[in-house]
Design an enzyme around this catalytic site. Structure first.
Site, PDB file in Angstrom:
ATOM      1  N   THR A  86       0.841  -1.205   0.000  1.00 40.37           N
ATOM      2  CA  THR A  86       0.000   0.000   0.000  1.00 40.37           C
ATOM      3  C   THR A  86       0.876   1.254   0.000  1.00 40.37           C
ATOM      4  OG1 THR A  86      -1.672  -1.168   1.267  1.00 40.37           O
ATOM      5  CG2 THR A  86      -1.773   1.225   1.351  1.00 40.37           C
ATOM      6  N   GLY A  87       0.386   2.317  -0.630  1.00 40.32           N
ATOM      7  CA  GLY A  87       1.094   3.603  -0.555  1.00 40.32           C
ATOM      8  C   GLY A  87       1.365   4.173  -1.939  1.00 40.32           C
ATOM      9  N   THR A  94       4.242   4.716  -3.466  1.00 38.15           N
ATOM     10  CA  THR A  94       5.257   4.001  -4.256  1.00 38.15           C
ATOM     11  C   THR A  94       4.644   2.738  -4.868  1.00 38.15           C
ATOM     12  OG1 THR A  94       6.794   4.775  -2.553  1.00 38.15           O
ATOM     13  CG2 THR A  94       7.695   3.290  -4.206  1.00 38.15           C
ATOM     14  N   GLY A 134       6.134  -0.707  -0.009  1.00 38.30           N
ATOM     15  CA  GLY A 134       6.971   0.438   0.349  1.00 38.30           C
ATOM     16  C   GLY A 134       7.314   0.439   1.831  1.00 38.30           C
ATOM     17  N   ASP A 158       8.273   3.471   5.329  1.00 38.23           N
ATOM     18  CA  ASP A 158       8.473   4.851   5.792  1.00 38.23           C
ATOM     19  C   ASP A 158       9.921   5.087   6.206  1.00 38.23           C
ATOM     20  OD1 ASP A 158       5.663   5.710   5.602  1.00 38.23           O
ATOM     21  OD2 ASP A 158       5.387   4.086   7.036  1.00 38.23           O
ATOM     22  N   LYS A 196       6.832   0.800   8.986  1.00 33.50           N
ATOM     23  CA  LYS A 196       5.759   0.852   8.005  1.00 33.50           C
ATOM     24  C   LYS A 196       4.454   1.237   8.716  1.00 33.50           C
ATOM     25  CE  LYS A 196       5.174  -2.279   4.993  1.00 33.50           C
ATOM     26  NZ  LYS A 196       4.761  -1.135   4.133  1.00 33.50           N
ATOM     27  N   GLY A 251       2.581   4.187   7.645  1.00 28.96           N
ATOM     28  CA  GLY A 251       2.199   5.577   7.389  1.00 28.96           C
ATOM     29  C   GLY A 251       0.830   5.664   6.733  1.00 28.96           C
ATOM     30  N   GLY A 252       0.484   4.630   5.980  1.00 30.28           N
ATOM     31  CA  GLY A 252      -0.823   4.582   5.312  1.00 30.28           C
ATOM     32  C   GLY A 252      -1.840   3.766   6.096  1.00 30.28           C
ATOM     33  N   GLU A 257      -0.277  -5.626   5.870  1.00 28.75           N
ATOM     34  CA  GLU A 257       1.044  -5.657   5.233  1.00 28.75           C
ATOM     35  C   GLU A 257       1.939  -6.684   5.928  1.00 28.75           C
ATOM     36  OE1 GLU A 257       1.152  -1.030   3.676  1.00 28.75           O
ATOM     37  OE2 GLU A 257       2.092  -1.499   5.571  1.00 28.75           O
TER      38      GLU A 257
END
Ligand code: 5RP
Length: 221
Positions: free
Chosen positions: A29-30, A32, A85, A87, A97, A99-100, A106
């Protein structure tokens, strides 16, 4: 495209080399990862994969839009590749990880995959993890209790207005300097009411692709 987005796209493009035709792909997710999904369509690789296991509702939507069937991890078994991706990433390929807010799914997909290919732009590389506030997914009724427990590690801040795809809340833990990521991951996991901590140290990435506006380099631990 601004230089950071260009760097993300370079990393995403380099990850296409890991996509195996006929396989089920794990997709994170994200922003990138969004570029990675777009590239799967652009480079006509979407039609070659058997399907994808997605780590969020947002990625599921995007994958479906380009015609990739989204499959249930309970039906696919172990995945060969997971692309996501991060962080922050250190030289051991341990990550922050979430941030989203998709950290739990994940972590599940990463755990169920043989190879975790992490794609980041160069701004995500750090010597010591912890400058980026550490996301922690928490059961809503435990929010205050978990917050009080987290004070011994740093400054917990509730992420206002965010409900995860699993119906939980996110507490971001600020002011960290994580010298022993495995220990901290274990200790936070032990707090009752914590669903998942966005520290990927016990199961780090296997490959880190670092993008710059001019290209990408691949790191292994
Ligand atoms: C989502 C994540 C993302 O991988 C992380 O936040 C990086 O996002 P971006 O690619 O937008 O910089 O962990 O929960």
């Amino acid at each position: 495209m601004n230089p950071q987005d260009l760097a993300k796209r370079q990393a995403a493009e380099a990850a296409l080399a890991y996509v195996e035709p006929g396989e089920v792909l794990g997709v994170g997710t994200g922003s990138t990862v969004n570029l990675f999904i777009d590239l799967l369509a652009e480079k006509k690789l979407a039609q070659d994969v058997k399907g994808a296991v997605s780590s969020s509702n947002a990625s599921t939507e995007r994958l479906k839009k380009i015609g990739i069937p989204v499959l249930d991890l309970n039906k696919t078994g172990t995945l060969s590749i997971y692309v996501d991706g991060a962080d922050e990433a250190n030289k051991h390929l341990q990550l922050i990880k979430g941030g989203g807010a998709a950290l739990t799914r994940e972590k599940i997909v990463a755990a169920a995959s043989r190879k975790f290919v992490c794609i980041v732009d160069q701004s995500k590389q750090v010597d010591v993890l912890g400058k980026f506030p550490l996301p922690i997914e928490v059961i809503p009724m435990a929010q205050s209790y978990v917050g009080r427990e987290l004070v011994r590690f740093g400054t917990p801040v509730l992420r206002e207005g965010v409900v995860t795809d699993n119906g939980n809340v996110i507490i971001d833990l600020h002011g960290l300097n994580i010298v022993d990521p495995v220990k901290l991951e274990t200790e936070i996991n032990l707090i009752t009411g914590v669903v998942c901590v966005g520290l990927f140290a016990r199961r780090p990435a296997d490959v880190l692709i670092v993008g710059t506006p001019d290209g990408a380099r691949t790191l292994k631990p």
